[in-house]
Motif scaffolding. Structure first.
Motif, PDB file in Angstrom:
ATOM      1  N   ALA B 297       0.834  -1.206   0.000  1.00 54.41           N
ATOM      2  CA  ALA B 297       0.000   0.000   0.000  1.00 54.41           C
ATOM      3  C   ALA B 297       0.864   1.249   0.000  1.00 54.41           C
ATOM      4  CB  ALA B 297      -0.926  -0.007   1.203  1.00 54.41           C
ATOM      5  N   ALA B 298       1.915   1.254   0.827  1.00 52.09           N
ATOM      6  CA  ALA B 298       2.789   2.429   0.880  1.00 52.09           C
ATOM      7  C   ALA B 298       3.427   2.671  -0.484  1.00 52.09           C
ATOM      8  CB  ALA B 298       3.870   2.233   1.934  1.00 52.09           C
ATOM      9  N   THR B 299       3.836   1.567  -1.134  1.00 59.33           N
ATOM     10  CA  THR B 299       4.441   1.687  -2.465  1.00 59.33           C
ATOM     11  C   THR B 299       3.452   2.286  -3.454  1.00 59.33           C
ATOM     12  OG1 THR B 299       5.619  -0.323  -1.922  1.00 59.33           O
ATOM     13  CG2 THR B 299       5.736   0.390  -4.185  1.00 59.33           C
ATOM     14  N   VAL B 300       2.229   1.753  -3.414  1.00 58.05           N
ATOM     15  CA  VAL B 300       1.216   2.222  -4.363  1.00 58.05           C
ATOM     16  C   VAL B 300       0.867   3.688  -4.106  1.00 58.05           C
ATOM     17  CG1 VAL B 300      -1.176   1.925  -5.081  1.00 58.05           C
ATOM     18  CG2 VAL B 300       0.285  -0.061  -4.802  1.00 58.05           C
ATOM     19  N   ILE B 301       0.798   4.073  -2.831  1.00 53.36           N
ATOM     20  CA  ILE B 301       0.480   5.474  -2.522  1.00 53.36           C
ATOM     21  C   ILE B 301       1.550   6.392  -3.100  1.00 53.36           C
ATOM     22  CG2 ILE B 301       0.372   7.161  -0.640  1.00 53.36           C
ATOM     23  CD1 ILE B 301      -1.050   4.992   0.989  1.00 53.36           C
ATOM     24  N   CYS B 302       2.815   6.027  -2.886  1.00 49.29           N
ATOM     25  CA  CYS B 302       3.892   6.860  -3.430  1.00 49.29           C
ATOM     26  C   CYS B 302       3.794   6.948  -4.936  1.00 49.29           C
ATOM     27  CB  CYS B 302       5.252   6.289  -3.062  1.00 49.29           C
ATOM     28  SG  CYS B 302       5.757   6.752  -1.452  1.00 49.29           S
ATOM     29  N   PHE B 303       3.489   5.818  -5.579  1.00 44.16           N
ATOM     30  CA  PHE B 303       3.408   5.841  -7.030  1.00 44.16           C
ATOM     31  C   PHE B 303       2.240   6.707  -7.485  1.00 44.16           C
ATOM     32  CE2 PHE B 303       2.269   4.160 -11.224  1.00 44.16           C
ATOM     33  CZ  PHE B 303       3.478   4.401 -11.853  1.00 44.16           C
ATOM     34  N   ALA B 304       1.121   6.570  -6.791  1.00 46.38           N
ATOM     35  CA  ALA B 304      -0.055   7.355  -7.175  1.00 46.38           C
ATOM     36  C   ALA B 304       0.235   8.843  -7.038  1.00 46.38           C
ATOM     37  CB  ALA B 304      -1.245   6.968  -6.311  1.00 46.38           C
ATOM     38  N   LEU B 305       0.918   9.211  -5.961  1.00 47.82           N
ATOM     39  CA  LEU B 305       1.270  10.623  -5.764  1.00 47.82           C
ATOM     40  C   LEU B 305       2.132  11.127  -6.907  1.00 47.82           C
ATOM     41  CD1 LEU B 305       2.109  11.005  -1.985  1.00 47.82           C
ATOM     42  CD2 LEU B 305       0.241  12.041  -3.252  1.00 47.82           C
ATOM     43  N   SER B 306       3.157  10.332  -7.256  1.00 49.08           N
ATOM     44  CA  SER B 306       4.048  10.823  -8.314  1.00 49.08           C
ATOM     45  C   SER B 306       3.318  10.845  -9.647  1.00 49.08           C
ATOM     46  CB  SER B 306       5.336  10.011  -8.398  1.00 49.08           C
ATOM     47  OG  SER B 306       5.150   8.695  -8.038  1.00 49.08           O
ATOM     48  N   TYR B 307       2.471   9.847  -9.867  1.00 46.50           N
ATOM     49  CA  TYR B 307       1.700   9.816 -11.108  1.00 46.50           C
ATOM     50  C   TYR B 307       0.846  11.066 -11.228  1.00 46.50           C
ATOM     51  CZ  TYR B 307      -1.158   7.702 -14.782  1.00 46.50           C
ATOM     52  OH  TYR B 307      -1.776   7.427 -15.962  1.00 46.50           O
ATOM     53  N   ALA B 308       0.103  11.357 -10.156  1.00 49.57           N
ATOM     54  CA  ALA B 308      -0.812  12.500 -10.204  1.00 49.57           C
ATOM     55  C   ALA B 308      -0.047  13.794 -10.416  1.00 49.57           C
ATOM     56  CB  ALA B 308      -1.635  12.561  -8.924  1.00 49.57           C
ATOM     57  N   SER B 309       1.072  13.961  -9.702  1.00 49.90           N
ATOM     58  CA  SER B 309       1.748  15.247  -9.835  1.00 49.90           C
ATOM     59  C   SER B 309       2.462  15.351 -11.180  1.00 49.90           C
ATOM     60  CB  SER B 309       2.714  15.479  -8.678  1.00 49.90           C
ATOM     61  OG  SER B 309       3.658  14.474  -8.645  1.00 49.90           O
ATOM     62  N   PHE B 310       2.857  14.211 -11.737  1.00 47.94           N
ATOM     63  CA  PHE B 310       3.505  14.280 -13.042  1.00 47.94           C
ATOM     64  C   PHE B 310       2.497  14.601 -14.140  1.00 47.94           C
ATOM     65  CE2 PHE B 310       5.393  12.228 -16.865  1.00 47.94           C
ATOM     66  CZ  PHE B 310       6.474  13.080 -16.967  1.00 47.94           C
ATOM     67  N   MET B 311       1.304  14.032 -14.037  1.00 54.18           N
ATOM     68  CA  MET B 311       0.317  14.267 -15.075  1.00 54.18           C
ATOM     69  C   MET B 311      -0.124  15.727 -15.087  1.00 54.18           C
ATOM     70  SD  MET B 311       0.157  11.518 -16.630  1.00 54.18           S
ATOM     71  CE  MET B 311      -1.264  11.346 -17.688  1.00 54.18           C
ATOM     72  N   ARG B 312      -0.064  16.375 -13.931  1.00 51.75           N
ATOM     73  CA  ARG B 312      -0.516  17.764 -13.871  1.00 51.75           C
ATOM     74  C   ARG B 312       0.590  18.757 -14.153  1.00 51.75           C
ATOM     75  NH1 ARG B 312      -3.079  17.914  -8.509  1.00 51.75           N
ATOM     76  NH2 ARG B 312      -4.678  16.327  -8.660  1.00 51.75           N
ATOM     77  N   LYS B 313       1.823  18.255 -14.142  1.00 52.89           N
ATOM     78  CA  LYS B 313       2.960  19.144 -14.311  1.00 52.89           C
ATOM     79  C   LYS B 313       2.948  19.771 -15.703  1.00 52.89           C
ATOM     80  CE  LYS B 313       7.936  18.611 -13.915  1.00 52.89           C
ATOM     81  NZ  LYS B 313       8.362  19.355 -12.745  1.00 52.89           N
ATOM     82  N   GLU B 314       3.297  21.040 -15.768  1.00 56.65           N
ATOM     83  CA  GLU B 314       3.406  21.661 -17.077  1.00 56.65           C
ATOM     84  C   GLU B 314       4.837  21.471 -17.574  1.00 56.65           C
ATOM     85  OE1 GLU B 314       1.423  25.523 -18.507  1.00 56.65           O
ATOM     86  OE2 GLU B 314       3.471  25.994 -18.005  1.00 56.65           O
ATOM     87  N   ILE B 315       4.963  21.001 -18.797  1.00 54.72           N
ATOM     88  CA  ILE B 315       6.289  20.673 -19.301  1.00 54.72           C
ATOM     89  C   ILE B 315       6.834  21.855 -20.093  1.00 54.72           C
ATOM     90  CG2 ILE B 315       7.633  19.022 -20.624  1.00 54.72           C
ATOM     91  CD1 ILE B 315       6.162  17.832 -18.238  1.00 54.72           C
ATOM     92  N   ARG B 316       7.775  22.544 -19.505  1.00 58.50           N
ATOM     93  CA  ARG B 316       8.436  23.639 -20.220  1.00 58.50           C
ATOM     94  C   ARG B 316       9.827  23.168 -20.604  1.00 58.50           C
ATOM     95  NH1 ARG B 316       6.180  28.611 -21.263  1.00 58.50           N
ATOM     96  NH2 ARG B 316       4.161  28.635 -20.251  1.00 58.50           N
TER      97      ARG B 316
END
Lengths: 246, 318
Positions: B297-316
């Motif tokens: 669960a801890a692994t999945v939570i970390c992955f979900a966090l990084s996934y969410a923040s990466f998808m929202r990141k603006e790529i400059r």
């Protein structure tokens, strides 16, 4: 020649209360070299990112090749090559390896990709079989490799974001000639963003003047050539001062 | 004619190649291989002393290779629990921000690929490298042990070791995901590496101290009833279990020492009448199931966090 290939309709991007791009309407037609001219922070790069679906607009729509960039960014990116400002490559791979990696990401057959990569390297004037890693490339070489990288997917449109910054004058001239050649021979549509008035004047068929997130004016080739309505006057009217020099 | 690979596997392949060729990985693998050989050496020299008469684990001689130690050098398990995080952090801390700083991120993402391909491939690539490496190490330790002690492992021992490797991979994956998350959040690779190491140090050094402090503050008086003392013990244990290394240690000791029957306190009443015999693998797995779930669960939570923040990141660019 006249069918629209990039259409922006009331395109807006807001960061909080600040509008980086403010209700821009713009049409770029197939086969033309369209210049986006404006000072830093005019919203040029943000507009380009929205065309590629790399950032979502707050409102309005973008269509490239008739495809909505916000909804179907993947299909758009199949047809559009994008050369970002100050492009980077994987330093520990050679130039051709970098190109082949891009080709693989575009699902291009390995053999075809090899041939195409060599052809393109030759075309942009980079040495062919060198062991030199991309990390050792000079800025000008990187920019040329960037152009080859954009072309390897056989795009219909190429978007160049400040492609000439950091190249010496002779290099700039070669680069511009190359872009014009590509348009003439392959019928590419080119979107050329820059803050250099003279470069835009030299190469573009039509120019959009950006400032403060707005499209201030559109100038076509006849007007570009005529002195009194020319781009220079226009630029000075909006941004003041003489020619823009770095 | 070879078939055209999906872009996802193209990125995975490149990630794996990059990791394997990098100096960083060579250094990490050298550290880990050396320590493992060291612990194997101590385990082999002490394996005779480790087996006591009437030891319920006595029939699991092979597992002692991973847990036995005379106190001079920690055992294989302790090394993995200590160095595993370093491995995960080392492979992930600059996953995204180095691409951003090199200017390759916007170039790669302007290709016709889904944005999550990149982050998934970064994770899968590093996980493949970690998995292969841990499996190889464990098999090497088994091989050397086999040569040295001359007793082959039973099927049960072998499956326990494979389970142990599985748990180790999940544990390292947790740290990998955490470091990928930091690599998205922080622009500088050095900052994200420091942040990861700070979290690691916090859990491996300071967290125990803090829990001890809390424990002292709320410890029941000498007059407290058994029930109170037990619930206090359980509470303290649960506090400790917030640290991923605690979960990992509990899970691996249970898997590698079949005589461990419970991870919490047991009353004399519960132990009374129990035969001190090893548990079968299935039962050991039942005992550590909550720990395993927690780690995953801890692994999945970390992955979900990084996934969410990466998808929202603006790529400059840069």
């Amino acid at each position: 020649m006249h069918e629209p290939i990039i259409e922006l309709h009331d395109l807006t991007k807001q960061y909080g209360k600040f509008s980086a791009v403010d209700r821009i309407n713009l049409t770029v037609r197939k086969g033309e070299i369209f210049g986006i001219l404006g000072p830093n922070g005019a919203g040029k790069s943000t507009t380009i990112l929205m065309m590629l679906g790399l950032t979502d607009p707050t409102s309005g729509d973008v269509k490239v090749c008739g495809i909505d960039s916000t909804r179907n960014p993947i299909q758009v990116r199949e047809k559009v090559g994008y050369l970002p400002e100050d492009v980077g490559f994987y330093d520990d791979m050679t130039g051709i390896e970098n190109l082949l990696y891009t080709a693989r990401l575009n699902r291009i057959d390995e053999k075809k990709a090899q041939a195409k990569a060599r052809e393109l390297l030759e075309r942009v004037g980079l040495p062919l079989d060198t062991k030199k890693k991309a990390g050792k490339y000079s800025r000008g070489m990187r920019q040329r490799l960037g152009l080859a990288d954009v072309l390897i997917k056989n795009p219909e449109v190429i978007i160049l974001d400040e492609p000439t910054s950091g190249i010496d004058p002779a290099g700039v001239q070669e680069f511009m000639d190359l872009i014009r050649q590509l348009r003439d021979e392959n019928g590419l549509t080119v979107l050329f963003s820059s803050h250099h008035l003279d470069q835009v004047q030299q190469i573009c068929d039509r120019v959009g003047l950006f400032g403060g997130g707005k499209l201030l004016a559109e100038v076509n080739i006849e007007e570009l050539q005529s002195e009194e309505h020319g781009l220079e006057n226009m630029y000075n009217r909006y941004f003041g001062g003489g020619k823009s020099h770095e | 004619m070879n078939k055209i690979q999906s872009p996802f596997w193209v990125i995975v392949r490149k990630e794996v190649a990059d990791h394997v060729r990098s100096w960083r990985f060579i250094i990490l693998i050298a550290i880990i291989a050396l320590t493992c050989m060291g612990s194997l050496y101590t385990a082999l020299t002490n394996i005779g002393a480790a087996i006591k008469p009437n030891d319920p684990d006595g029939s699991f001689l092979f597992l002692k290779l991973f847990t036995a130690s005379d106190g001079t050098l920690p055992s294989f398990v302790i090394f993995i629990s200590f160095l595993g995080p370093l491995l995960g952090i080392g492979l992930g801390f600059d996953a995204i921000n180095s691409e951003q700083n090199k200017g390759t991120l916007s170039r790669v993402l302007s290709q016709p690929i889904h944005r999550d391909y990149l982050i998934n491939a970064k994770f899968v690539g590093a996980l493949i490298v970690i998995g292969v490496m841990l499996l190889t190490l464990a098999l090497l330790v088994m091989g050397f042990g086999l040569i040295a002690i001359g007793i082959p492992p039973t099927a049960e021992e072998f499956s326990r070791i494979i389970c142990f490797i599985g748990v180790s991979i999940v544990y390292v994956a947790f740290w990998l995901n955490l470091s990928i998350f930091f690599s998205i959040k922080f622009k500088q690779a050095a900052t994200s590496a420091l942040a990861c190491i700070a979290v690691w140090l916090f859990f491996s050094v300071f967290y125990n101290m803090i829990v001890n402090l809390v424990g002292k503050a709320i410890s029941p008086s000498a007059m407290a009833s058994t029930y109170q003392i037990i619930s206090y013990q359980k509470f303290m244990l649960n506090l400790l279990r917030f640290a991923p290394s605690m979960l990992f240690n509990e899970a691996t000791t249970t898997l590698l020492m079949p005589s461990v029957r419970s991870l919490g306190p047991l009353t004399m009443e519960q132990v009374h009448g129990a035969i001190p015999s090893p548990l079968p693998l299935g039962q050991s797995l039942m005992v550590v199931w909550p720990q395993l779930t927690g780690l995953i669960a801890a692994t999945v939570i970390c992955f979900a966090l990084s996934y969410a923040s990466f998808m929202r990141k603006e790529i400059r660019s840069r």
